[in-house]
Scaffold this motif. Sequence first.
Motif, short mmCIF file in Angstrom:
data_model
loop_
_atom_site.label_atom_id
_atom_site.label_comp_id
_atom_site.label_asym_id
_atom_site.label_seq_id
_atom_site.Cartn_x
_atom_site.Cartn_y
_atom_site.Cartn_z
N LYS A 220 -2.72 -8.00 9.19
CA LYS A 220 -1.98 -6.74 9.33
C LYS A 220 -0.50 -6.93 9.03
O LYS A 220 0.14 -6.06 8.43
CB LYS A 220 -2.16 -6.17 10.74
CG LYS A 220 -1.61 -4.76 10.92
CD LYS A 220 -1.99 -4.17 12.26
CE LYS A 220 -1.46 -2.74 12.38
NZ LYS A 220 -1.85 -2.12 13.69
N SER A 221 0.04 -8.08 9.41
CA SER A 221 1.47 -8.34 9.18
C SER A 221 1.78 -8.57 7.70
O SER A 221 2.94 -8.50 7.29
CB SER A 221 1.91 -9.56 9.99
OG SER A 221 1.19 -10.72 9.59
N ALA A 222 0.74 -8.82 6.89
CA ALA A 222 0.94 -9.05 5.46
C ALA A 222 0.85 -7.75 4.65
O ALA A 222 1.00 -7.78 3.43
CB ALA A 222 -0.07 -10.05 4.93
N VAL A 223 0.61 -6.63 5.33
CA VAL A 223 0.53 -5.33 4.66
C VAL A 223 1.89 -4.66 4.66
O VAL A 223 2.54 -4.54 5.71
CB VAL A 223 -0.51 -4.42 5.34
CG1 VAL A 223 -0.47 -3.01 4.75
CG2 VAL A 223 -1.91 -5.01 5.21
N VAL A 224 2.34 -4.23 3.50
CA VAL A 224 3.63 -3.56 3.34
C VAL A 224 3.37 -2.12 2.89
O VAL A 224 2.69 -1.91 1.88
CB VAL A 224 4.52 -4.27 2.30
CG1 VAL A 224 5.84 -3.52 2.12
CG2 VAL A 224 4.76 -5.71 2.70
N TRP A 225 3.90 -1.15 3.62
CA TRP A 225 3.69 0.26 3.27
C TRP A 225 4.85 0.78 2.43
O TRP A 225 6.00 0.41 2.64
CB TRP A 225 3.51 1.12 4.52
CG TRP A 225 2.19 0.91 5.16
CD1 TRP A 225 1.89 0.01 6.15
CD2 TRP A 225 0.97 1.59 4.85
NE1 TRP A 225 0.56 0.10 6.47
CE2 TRP A 225 -0.03 1.05 5.69
CE3 TRP A 225 0.63 2.60 3.95
CZ2 TRP A 225 -1.36 1.50 5.66
CZ3 TRP A 225 -0.68 3.04 3.91
CH2 TRP A 225 -1.66 2.50 4.76
N GLN A 226 4.53 1.66 1.51
CA GLN A 226 5.52 2.23 0.61
C GLN A 226 5.26 3.73 0.45
O GLN A 226 4.11 4.16 0.34
CB GLN A 226 5.39 1.53 -0.75
CG GLN A 226 6.44 1.92 -1.77
CD GLN A 226 6.21 1.17 -3.09
OE1 GLN A 226 5.67 1.72 -4.03
NE2 GLN A 226 6.62 -0.10 -3.14
N LYS A 227 6.33 4.53 0.45
CA LYS A 227 6.19 5.98 0.27
C LYS A 227 6.06 6.30 -1.22
O LYS A 227 6.93 5.93 -2.01
CB LYS A 227 7.40 6.71 0.86
CG LYS A 227 7.52 6.56 2.37
CD LYS A 227 8.77 7.26 2.90
CE LYS A 227 8.88 7.08 4.42
NZ LYS A 227 10.11 7.73 4.96
N VAL A 228 4.96 6.97 -1.58
CA VAL A 228 4.70 7.32 -2.97
C VAL A 228 4.18 8.76 -3.03
O VAL A 228 3.16 9.07 -2.40
CB VAL A 228 3.67 6.38 -3.62
CG1 VAL A 228 3.46 6.74 -5.08
CG2 VAL A 228 4.09 4.92 -3.48
N ALA A 229 4.86 9.62 -3.74
CA ALA A 229 4.42 11.01 -3.88
C ALA A 229 3.06 11.07 -4.55
O ALA A 229 2.75 10.26 -5.43
CB ALA A 229 5.44 11.80 -4.69
N ILE B 270 0.85 -1.20 0.00
CA ILE B 270 0.00 0.00 0.00
C ILE B 270 0.88 1.24 0.00
O ILE B 270 1.78 1.38 0.83
CB ILE B 270 -0.93 0.02 1.22
CG1 ILE B 270 -1.77 -1.26 1.27
CG2 ILE B 270 -1.84 1.26 1.17
CD1 ILE B 270 -2.69 -1.34 2.48
N GLY B 271 0.62 2.14 -0.92
CA GLY B 271 1.39 3.38 -1.01
C GLY B 271 0.66 4.56 -0.41
O GLY B 271 -0.57 4.60 -0.38
N THR B 272 1.43 5.53 0.08
CA THR B 272 0.87 6.82 0.50
C THR B 272 2.00 7.84 0.53
O THR B 272 3.18 7.48 0.46
CB THR B 272 0.16 6.74 1.86
OG1 THR B 272 -0.67 7.91 2.03
CG2 THR B 272 1.16 6.68 3.02
N ASP B 273 1.62 9.11 0.65
CA ASP B 273 2.59 10.19 0.54
C ASP B 273 3.45 10.31 1.80
O ASP B 273 3.14 9.74 2.85
CB ASP B 273 1.86 11.51 0.28
CG ASP B 273 2.70 12.51 -0.50
OD1 ASP B 273 3.92 12.30 -0.62
OD2 ASP B 273 2.14 13.51 -0.98
N ASP B 274 4.51 11.07 1.69
CA ASP B 274 5.41 11.36 2.80
C ASP B 274 5.62 12.87 2.88
O ASP B 274 6.12 13.45 1.92
CB ASP B 274 6.75 10.64 2.59
CG ASP B 274 7.74 10.89 3.73
OD1 ASP B 274 7.26 11.11 4.86
OD2 ASP B 274 8.96 10.86 3.46
#
Length: 293
Positions: free
Chosen positions: A98-107, A60-64
């Motif tokens: 929840k442990s299978a969710v990986v977060w990623q920084k995406v503008a 899952i991506g979201t901004d930083d």
Amino acid sequence: MRPAIAFPAVPRLAVIAAGPVLVLLAAACAPQADSSSTSSASSSCSPSGLSTQAKGKLTIGTDDPAYEPWFSDDKPSNGKGYESAVAYAVAKQLGYSKSAVVWQKVAFNKAIAPGVKTFDIDINQVSITSDRKNAVDFSSGYYDVRQAVIALKGSKAANATSIADLKKLKLGAQVGTTSLDVINNVIKPTQQAAAYQKNDYAKSALKNGQVDAIVTDLPTAFYITAAEVTDGKIVGQFSTTQGQQEQFGLVLDKGSSLTSCVSKAVTALREDGTLGKLEKQWLSDAVDAPVLK
């Protein structure tokens, strides 16, 4: 509400002299669509049937930075804040722990730009628009949003009570957002709007007097005026965006095989009341502001 599934009626078999034989043949040839199709649909929308960036994981991506009240403490992975909570609820609906969710920084701008994505879904207050659908896929909407105007207390912009009062002001918003679209297409100011790469830059411009007011979504406006620009005030909100109800949706790669399953997950969460509960928990303070017409 989700429509009830209509099952095809079973035709009566004519009884003739060879009736028992025909009945047995009919039974042997009868379609078994009911159980198999349901099983197939269920398995295709589970981790074993979904083609994700990493097998058995949901990226899952979201901004930083990840802004309040959508996230908390700039930590998307903690499950706090409306969008973090929604992301984990969608993941759970799809069968991911929840442990299978990986977060990623995406503008923000990268998430909605054409091209292959490095995430499975992105959640970052991205409004569903027809133009964006040319570049990416969207899930069904997980939040009905309104845009709002923020100005400094005591300024000329702070006293605006209508769209007409805003037209002669210098306004700003994050580039590529529906907030900027509202300035250009709803307010239609006489001065060109200032576009910023991040909301942080827009907030700084407001503090420094480079713009008279900025536009953001309403919950973000409440957080900004409460915690970041404490001498700011919400001037008002817009009832709709160009006559339509604006919604945030999860972003997926164009033509993603996940889109249908993710949309079903979001719709299920809306229908069973989960989205409403999460909105009440995380966004309950961002509910009221004067409507600008």
